[in-house]
Design an enzyme around this catalytic site. Structure first.
Site, PDB file in Angstrom:
ATOM      1  N   ASN A 212       0.852  -1.197   0.000  1.00  0.00           N
ATOM      2  CA  ASN A 212       0.000   0.000   0.000  1.00  0.00           C
ATOM      3  C   ASN A 212       0.882   1.239   0.000  1.00  0.00           C
ATOM      4  OD1 ASN A 212       0.536   0.857   2.841  1.00  0.00           O
ATOM      5  ND2 ASN A 212      -0.284  -1.191   3.220  1.00  0.00           N
ATOM      6  N   ASP A 281      -4.070  -6.648   4.932  1.00  0.00           N
ATOM      7  CA  ASP A 281      -5.075  -7.505   5.564  1.00  0.00           C
ATOM      8  C   ASP A 281      -5.085  -8.911   4.985  1.00  0.00           C
ATOM      9  OD1 ASP A 281      -6.116  -5.686   7.432  1.00  0.00           O
ATOM     10  OD2 ASP A 281      -7.176  -4.626   5.823  1.00  0.00           O
ATOM     11  N   LYS A 343     -13.428   0.058  16.166  1.00  0.00           N
ATOM     12  CA  LYS A 343     -12.130  -0.645  16.234  1.00  0.00           C
ATOM     13  C   LYS A 343     -11.558  -0.631  17.654  1.00  0.00           C
ATOM     14  CE  LYS A 343     -10.651  -0.524  11.469  1.00  0.00           C
ATOM     15  NZ  LYS A 343      -9.989   0.157  10.411  1.00  0.00           N
TER      16      LYS A 343
HETATM   17  O1  PMT Z   1       3.002   6.028   6.537  1.00  0.00           O
HETATM   18  P1  PMT Z   1       2.372   7.346   6.136  1.00  0.00           P
HETATM   19  O2  PMT Z   1       2.499   7.603   4.659  1.00  0.00           O
HETATM   20  O3  PMT Z   1       2.879   8.476   6.980  1.00  0.00           O
HETATM   21  O4  PMT Z   1       0.804   7.239   6.392  1.00  0.00           O
HETATM   22  C1  PMT Z   1       0.318   7.119   7.691  1.00  0.00           C
HETATM   23  C2  PMT Z   1      -0.880   6.150   7.764  1.00  0.00           C
HETATM   24  C3  PMT Z   1      -2.033   6.718   6.984  1.00  0.00           C
HETATM   25  C4  PMT Z   1      -0.476   4.781   7.219  1.00  0.00           C
HETATM   26  C5  PMT Z   1      -1.202   6.009   9.306  1.00  0.00           C
HETATM   27  O5  PMT Z   1      -1.536   7.256   9.822  1.00  0.00           O
HETATM   28  C6  PMT Z   1      -2.376   5.044   9.534  1.00  0.00           C
HETATM   29  O6  PMT Z   1      -3.518   5.416   9.477  1.00  0.00           O
HETATM   30  N1  PMT Z   1      -2.026   3.772   9.849  1.00  0.00           N
HETATM   31  C7  PMT Z   1      -2.961   2.656   9.995  1.00  0.00           C
HETATM   32  C8  PMT Z   1      -3.297   2.125   8.641  1.00  0.00           C
HETATM   33  C9  PMT Z   1      -4.193   0.899   8.725  1.00  0.00           C
HETATM   34  O7  PMT Z   1      -3.754  -0.151   8.322  1.00  0.00           O
HETATM   35  O8  PMT Z   1      -5.354   1.032   9.254  1.00  0.00           O
HETATM   36  P2  PMT Z   1      -6.410  -0.165   9.445  1.00  0.00           P
HETATM   37  O9  PMT Z   1      -7.655   0.517   9.791  1.00  0.00           O
HETATM   38  O10 PMT Z   1      -6.370  -1.050   8.245  1.00  0.00           O
HETATM   39  O11 PMT Z   1      -5.832  -0.971  10.685  1.00  0.00           O
HETATM   40  C10 PMT Z   1      -6.234  -0.681  12.015  1.00  0.00           C
HETATM   41  C11 PMT Z   1      -5.122  -1.003  12.990  1.00  0.00           C
HETATM   42  O12 PMT Z   1      -4.884  -2.426  12.997  1.00  0.00           O
HETATM   43  C12 PMT Z   1      -3.791  -0.351  12.675  1.00  0.00           C
HETATM   44  O13 PMT Z   1      -3.206   0.047  13.899  1.00  0.00           O
HETATM   45  C13 PMT Z   1      -2.986  -1.465  12.044  1.00  0.00           C
HETATM   46  O14 PMT Z   1      -1.581  -1.323  12.302  1.00  0.00           O
HETATM   47  C14 PMT Z   1      -3.541  -2.704  12.745  1.00  0.00           C
HETATM   48  N2  PMT Z   1      -3.494  -3.935  11.973  1.00  0.00           N
HETATM   49  C15 PMT Z   1      -4.121  -4.045  10.769  1.00  0.00           C
HETATM   50  C16 PMT Z   1      -4.101  -5.264  10.085  1.00  0.00           C
HETATM   51  C17 PMT Z   1      -3.417  -6.353  10.643  1.00  0.00           C
HETATM   52  N3  PMT Z   1      -3.369  -7.518  10.035  1.00  0.00           N
HETATM   53  N4  PMT Z   1      -2.820  -6.221  11.855  1.00  0.00           N
HETATM   54  C18 PMT Z   1      -2.857  -5.044  12.512  1.00  0.00           C
HETATM   55  O15 PMT Z   1      -2.312  -4.925  13.628  1.00  0.00           O
END
Ligand code: PMT
Length: 410
Positions: A212, A281, A343
């Site tokens: 991504n 994911d 979340k």
């Molecule tokens: O890196 P940059 O360009 O500065 O951009 C920053 C960002 C937009 C990436 C950052 O601010 C951000 O929002 N990060 C989280 C991105 C994300 O994957 O969000 P999510 O809603 O898909 O995941 C939710 C949480 O679960 C996150 O803390 C993620 O790290 C965690 N996760 C997700 C999937 C997975 N398999 N395991 C996880 O722990």
């Protein structure tokens, strides 16, 4: 931006010309430089270069030419010492290291060093054998024991034609270290903060992967902010183009599985965990060992979920009951706050940083961000648009308050 004043002492080495780049870098970090040159440094670069770059007189000797100048300059080193917050010596030659270590004061810079009672940053540069000589190493040890920051010289090709450790660290790196010394605080002393940053890469075959747009900027800003506030920082990073911040322990990973293993292995030693990485994911479970061939007009991929690192960390934190604080991120394009609240519950973290990634110039890849913090105590805190580094400090401020609220109740 805060402003500080630093003396830049330029020693007589071939790297003296790089000090010109350093005095250009420092004001970008709010540090105003006053250059002092040794006699040997003036053999390599003319004082005029530094005078033109800084717009200030360069100090070149302990004694002036005329009797009036002699009188004025005989106490100038004391005035200069009192007016500045930091003494940077770059390049520091073996000779300067020896003089500083033994208190020899025979020119302006070495006399200023003895009169200087604030922080000192030394960036050495010399031939590898000179650097490794027991006499030089003993001097470096003595200066570090005195509380000075002595940077390690970089490895590479040296002006003398040899290769090894001895190159002056990059001016941007010296400037970053100077900024760190001037700006650091201590409200995270004793903490171990683990930050995840950047994307993960999930291989499809030996040459292709799913990933991504995460640049790692948000996570690296958090790691730097925590380190500058006194924390020991473990930065678990997916593949990004960024230089790791100074004073953080970098653990490089590629896939979600590797990130999970790195996070869970280091979890017991951490007090605060911040998961800003954009973890894939889904992944391909059985990655083919050969490159996928273009044999059909349409290709279907079968993907399985990656491990949910946040959920696994939350379960482990609850089980261990060590009072650790878990902060997740939520990258959302709509219903940002309600999704973050969902979340927060689903992943059992103490705070979710909701990042609206649909807005122009915010979120992925940008230098700025705008986030909403949703906490287990029911608070919803809006952090308006700012540089990611500033947002990082605000997240840490709220994290400290939240931990106090959560753990003073139990
Ligand atoms: O890196 P940059 O360009 O500065 O951009 C920053 C960002 C937009 C990436 C950052 O601010 C951000 O929002 N990060 C989280 C991105 C994300 O994957 O969000 P999510 O809603 O898909 O995941 C939710 C949480 O679960 C996150 O803390 C993620 O790290 C965690 N996760 C997700 C999937 C997975 N398999 N395991 C996880 O722990």
């Amino acid at each position: 931006m805060a402003t500080w004043r630093a003396v830049v002492g330029v020693g007589g080495g071939i790297a003296a010309y790089k000090a010109a780049e350093l005095v250009r870098e420092l004001p970008r970090r709010g540090i105003q430089p006053q250059v002092v040159m040794t006699a040997a440094a003036q053999e390599f670069v003319r004082p005029l270069t530094f005078a033109a770059l800084t717009g200030r007189k360069v100090i070149t000797s302990l004694f002036g030419a005329s009797p009036e100048e002699v009188l004025a300059s005989s106490v100038e080193h004391i005035g200069v010492a009192r007016e500045h917050d930091l003494l940077i010596v770059a390049p520091a030659t073996a000779d300067l290291l020896a003089k500083f270590a033994h208190g020899v004061a025979d020119d302006f810079l070495t006399t200023l060093y003895l009169a200087f009672d604030r922080q000192v940053l030394i960036a050495p540069s010399m031939n590898t054998v000179m650097w490794q000589h027991p006499a030089t190493q003993a001097n470096v040890e003595a200066l570090r024991a005195r509380g000075h920051a002595v940077m390690e010289p970089e490895e590479g090709d040296l002006a003398c034609g040899e290769t090894g450790a001895g190159r002056l660290p990059e001016p941007a790196r010296i400037s970053e270290e100077a900024h760190y010394l001037l700006a650091r605080r201590h409200d995270l002393d004793g903490e171990t903060v683990l930050v995840t940053a950047g994307p993960t890469r999930e291989p499809l075959d030996p040459v292709r992967f799913l990933s991504n747009r995460s640049s790692g900027k948000m996570g690296y800003a958090l790691a730097e902010a925590a380190a500058w506030r006194g924390a020991r920082v473990i930065l678990v990073s997916g593949p990004v183009e960024l230089e790791p911040p100074l004073h953080v322990e970098l653990v490089r990973v590629e896939t979600a599985r590797e990130m999970r293993d790195a996070v869970l292995a280091r979890l017991p030693e951490t007090t605060v965990i911040i998961k800003s990485a954009a973890v894939a994911d889904y992944h391909v479970t059985n990655v083919p060992s050969q490159k996928l061939k273009k044999t059909a007009t349409r290709l279907s991929l079968e993907l399985d979920p990656t491990p949910d690192i946040l959920a696994e960390a939350a379960a482990e934190i609850e089980r261990a009951a060590r009072g650790q604080l878990l902060i997740g991120f939520a990258a959302e394009t709509d219903n940002v706050v309600s999704e973050a609240k969902r979340k927060l519950k689903a992943k059992r973290c103490h705070m979710v940083v909701a990042n609206n990634v649909a807005a122009e110039g915010l979120g992925f890849e940008s230098d700025d961000n705008e986030v909403t913090l949703v906490t287990q105590t029911g608070d919803v805190i809006e952090l308006p648009r700012a540089r990611k580094r500033e947002i990082a400090d605000r997240i840490l401020d709220e994290a400290l308050k939240l931990r106090l609220a959560l753990y003073s109740r139990s």
